[in-house]
Design a protein around this motif. Structure first.
Motif, PDB file in Angstrom:
ATOM      1  N   ARG A  44       0.788  -0.959   0.310  1.00 42.11           N
ATOM      2  CA  ARG A  44       0.475   0.189   0.204  1.00 42.11           C
ATOM      3  C   ARG A  44       0.600   0.981   0.068  1.00 42.11           C
ATOM      4  N   GLU A  45       0.474   2.232  -1.235  1.00 46.34           N
ATOM      5  CA  GLU A  45       0.941   3.816  -1.332  1.00 46.34           C
ATOM      6  C   GLU A  45       0.313   4.677  -0.799  1.00 46.34           C
ATOM      7  N   PHE A  46       1.053   5.322  -0.640  1.00 45.37           N
ATOM      8  CA  PHE A  46       0.671   7.514  -0.125  1.00 45.37           C
ATOM      9  C   PHE A  46       0.180   7.655  -1.584  1.00 45.37           C
ATOM     10  N   VAL A  47      -0.713   8.222  -1.357  1.00 56.77           N
ATOM     11  CA  VAL A  47      -1.094   9.396  -2.374  1.00 56.77           C
ATOM     12  C   VAL A  47      -1.350  10.650  -2.154  1.00 56.77           C
ATOM     13  N   ALA A  48      -1.635  10.732  -1.572  1.00 58.36           N
ATOM     14  CA  ALA A  48      -1.972  12.218  -1.228  1.00 58.36           C
ATOM     15  C   ALA A  48      -2.987  12.123   0.249  1.00 58.36           C
ATOM     16  N   ALA A  49      -2.154  13.564   1.213  1.00 60.60           N
ATOM     17  CA  ALA A  49      -3.029  13.676   2.126  1.00 60.60           C
ATOM     18  C   ALA A  49      -3.380  15.417   2.340  1.00 60.60           C
ATOM     19  N   ILE A  50      -3.730  15.207   3.720  1.00 64.51           N
ATOM     20  CA  ILE A  50      -4.731  16.572   3.698  1.00 64.51           C
ATOM     21  C   ILE A  50      -4.678  17.270   5.236  1.00 64.51           C
ATOM     22  N   SER A  51      -4.526  18.478   5.536  1.00 71.15           N
ATOM     23  CA  SER A  51      -4.413  19.088   7.235  1.00 71.15           C
ATOM     24  C   SER A  51      -5.999  19.057   7.714  1.00 71.15           C
ATOM     25  N   TRP A  52      -6.286  18.968   8.538  1.00 65.28           N
ATOM     26  CA  TRP A  52      -7.401  19.008   9.445  1.00 65.28           C
ATOM     27  C   TRP A  52      -8.697  20.772   8.146  1.00 65.28           C
ATOM     28  N   SER A  53      -7.799  21.358   8.170  1.00 68.91           N
ATOM     29  CA  SER A  53      -8.593  22.585   7.890  1.00 68.91           C
ATOM     30  C   SER A  53      -8.706  22.885   6.479  1.00 68.91           C
ATOM     31  N   GLY A  54      -7.951  22.033   5.833  1.00 68.74           N
ATOM     32  CA  GLY A  54      -7.213  22.241   4.388  1.00 68.74           C
ATOM     33  C   GLY A  54      -6.909  22.558   3.658  1.00 68.74           C
ATOM     34  N   GLY A  55      -5.915  23.993   4.948  1.00 65.26           N
ATOM     35  CA  GLY A  55      -5.186  24.632   4.333  1.00 65.26           C
ATOM     36  C   GLY A  55      -3.387  24.138   3.596  1.00 65.26           C
ATOM     37  N   GLY A  56      -4.064  23.195   4.042  1.00 65.79           N
ATOM     38  CA  GLY A  56      -2.060  22.019   4.078  1.00 65.79           C
ATOM     39  C   GLY A  56      -2.991  20.361   3.211  1.00 65.79           C
ATOM     40  N   THR A  57      -1.598  20.230   1.591  1.00 63.49           N
ATOM     41  CA  THR A  57      -1.831  18.725   1.392  1.00 63.49           C
ATOM     42  C   THR A  57      -0.523  18.813   0.685  1.00 63.49           C
ATOM     43  N   TYR A  58      -0.457  17.309   0.171  1.00 61.88           N
ATOM     44  CA  TYR A  58       0.893  17.117   0.243  1.00 61.88           C
ATOM     45  C   TYR A  58       0.831  15.885  -0.641  1.00 61.88           C
ATOM     46  N   TYR A  59       0.959  15.534  -1.761  1.00 62.44           N
ATOM     47  CA  TYR A  59       1.257  14.158  -2.600  1.00 62.44           C
ATOM     48  C   TYR A  59       2.741  13.205  -2.658  1.00 62.44           C
ATOM     49  N   ALA A  60       2.342  12.467  -3.546  1.00 65.18           N
ATOM     50  CA  ALA A  60       3.158  11.524  -3.850  1.00 65.18           C
ATOM     51  C   ALA A  60       4.142  12.129  -4.889  1.00 65.18           C
ATOM     52  N   ASP A  61       5.020  12.082  -5.414  1.00 63.21           N
ATOM     53  CA  ASP A  61       5.526  12.416  -6.772  1.00 63.21           C
ATOM     54  C   ASP A  61       4.552  12.272  -8.184  1.00 63.21           C
ATOM     55  N   SER A  62       4.560  10.659  -8.001  1.00 64.46           N
ATOM     56  CA  SER A  62       3.999  10.387  -8.893  1.00 64.46           C
ATOM     57  C   SER A  62       1.913  10.233  -9.667  1.00 64.46           C
ATOM     58  N   VAL A  63       1.864  11.141  -8.841  1.00 63.55           N
ATOM     59  CA  VAL A  63       0.574  11.797  -8.382  1.00 63.55           C
ATOM     60  C   VAL A  63       0.123  13.486  -8.752  1.00 63.55           C
ATOM     61  N   LYS A  64       0.962  13.843  -8.433  1.00 65.61           N
ATOM     62  CA  LYS A  64       1.588  15.480  -8.220  1.00 65.61           C
ATOM     63  C   LYS A  64       1.183  16.242  -9.661  1.00 65.61           C
ATOM     64  N   GLY A  65       0.307  17.031 -10.123  1.00 64.68           N
ATOM     65  CA  GLY A  65      -0.075  17.364 -10.524  1.00 64.68           C
ATOM     66  C   GLY A  65      -1.356  17.036 -11.768  1.00 64.68           C
ATOM     67  N   ARG A  66      -1.503  16.189 -11.193  1.00 67.25           N
ATOM     68  CA  ARG A  66      -2.577  15.109 -11.659  1.00 67.25           C
ATOM     69  C   ARG A  66      -4.129  14.867 -10.659  1.00 67.25           C
ATOM     70  N   PHE A  67      -3.416  14.867 -10.037  1.00 67.08           N
ATOM     71  CA  PHE A  67      -4.934  14.383  -8.337  1.00 67.08           C
ATOM     72  C   PHE A  67      -4.784  15.690  -7.756  1.00 67.08           C
ATOM     73  N   THR A  68      -5.661  15.664  -6.950  1.00 67.04           N
ATOM     74  CA  THR A  68      -6.659  16.799  -5.999  1.00 67.04           C
ATOM     75  C   THR A  68      -6.803  16.192  -4.782  1.00 67.04           C
ATOM     76  N   ILE A  69      -6.518  16.724  -4.196  1.00 60.64           N
ATOM     77  CA  ILE A  69      -7.006  16.311  -2.834  1.00 60.64           C
ATOM     78  C   ILE A  69      -7.788  17.705  -2.197  1.00 60.64           C
ATOM     79  N   SER A  70      -8.904  17.543  -1.609  1.00 63.24           N
ATOM     80  CA  SER A  70      -9.956  18.411  -0.748  1.00 63.24           C
ATOM     81  C   SER A  70     -10.765  18.040   0.304  1.00 63.24           C
ATOM     82  N   ARG A  71     -11.229  18.425   0.803  1.00 61.12           N
ATOM     83  CA  ARG A  71     -12.445  18.203   2.060  1.00 61.12           C
ATOM     84  C   ARG A  71     -13.784  18.720   2.011  1.00 61.12           C
ATOM     85  N   ASP A  72     -14.778  18.174   2.907  1.00 59.72           N
ATOM     86  CA  ASP A  72     -15.465  19.580   2.915  1.00 59.72           C
ATOM     87  C   ASP A  72     -15.891  18.933   4.511  1.00 59.72           C
TER      88      ASP A  72
END
Length: 125
Positions: A44-72
């Motif tokens: 199992r590999e990491f794809v993306a993460a987001i902070s509790w507020s949504g203000g911080g995000t972090y992506y695996a290099d393999s998906v950066k620029g193609r995937f977007t994580i968000s939360r409501d």
């Protein structure tokens, strides 16, 4: 917290999908959230993460620029918008929640408190 992932399916290369992860409980907004994936025979590999507020995000290099994580937080849901999909993106995708540690810790699977059940994404060439 219980996590329910959905939105997976079969898509052609170059296509898009949006995954959703709905969480139960009133403390969703306190959790760092992440998406991971696992292809057959692989870890199992990491794809993306987001902070509790949504203000911080972090992506695996393999998906950066193609995937977007968000939360409501009002809907207790985290999303993964996936674009320009490639066959190598084929995997079961899991969402995860961590109360402490931060998004880099989530990326390293440290402090994960809850996992969702997974949703299959298949990208055909």
């Amino acid at each position: 917290v219980q996590l329910q992932a959905s939105g997976g399916g079969l898509v052609q290369a170059g296509g898009s999908l949006r995954l959703s992860c709905a969480a139960s409980g009133r403390t969703f907004s306190s959790y760092y959230m992440g998406w991971f994936r696992q292809a057959p025979g692989k870890e199992r590999e990491f794809v993306a993460a987001i902070s509790w507020s949504g203000g911080g995000t972090y992506y695996a290099d393999s998906v950066k620029g193609r995937f977007t994580i968000s939360r409501d937080n009002a809907k207790n849901t985290v999303y993964l918008q996936m674009m320009s999909l490639k066959p190598e993106d084929t995997a079961v995708y899991y969402c995860a929640a961590a109360l402490t540690g931060g998004i880099v810790a989530v990326a390293n699977k440290r402090g994960i408190d809850y996992w969702g059940q997974g949703t299959q994404v298949t990208v055909s060439s």
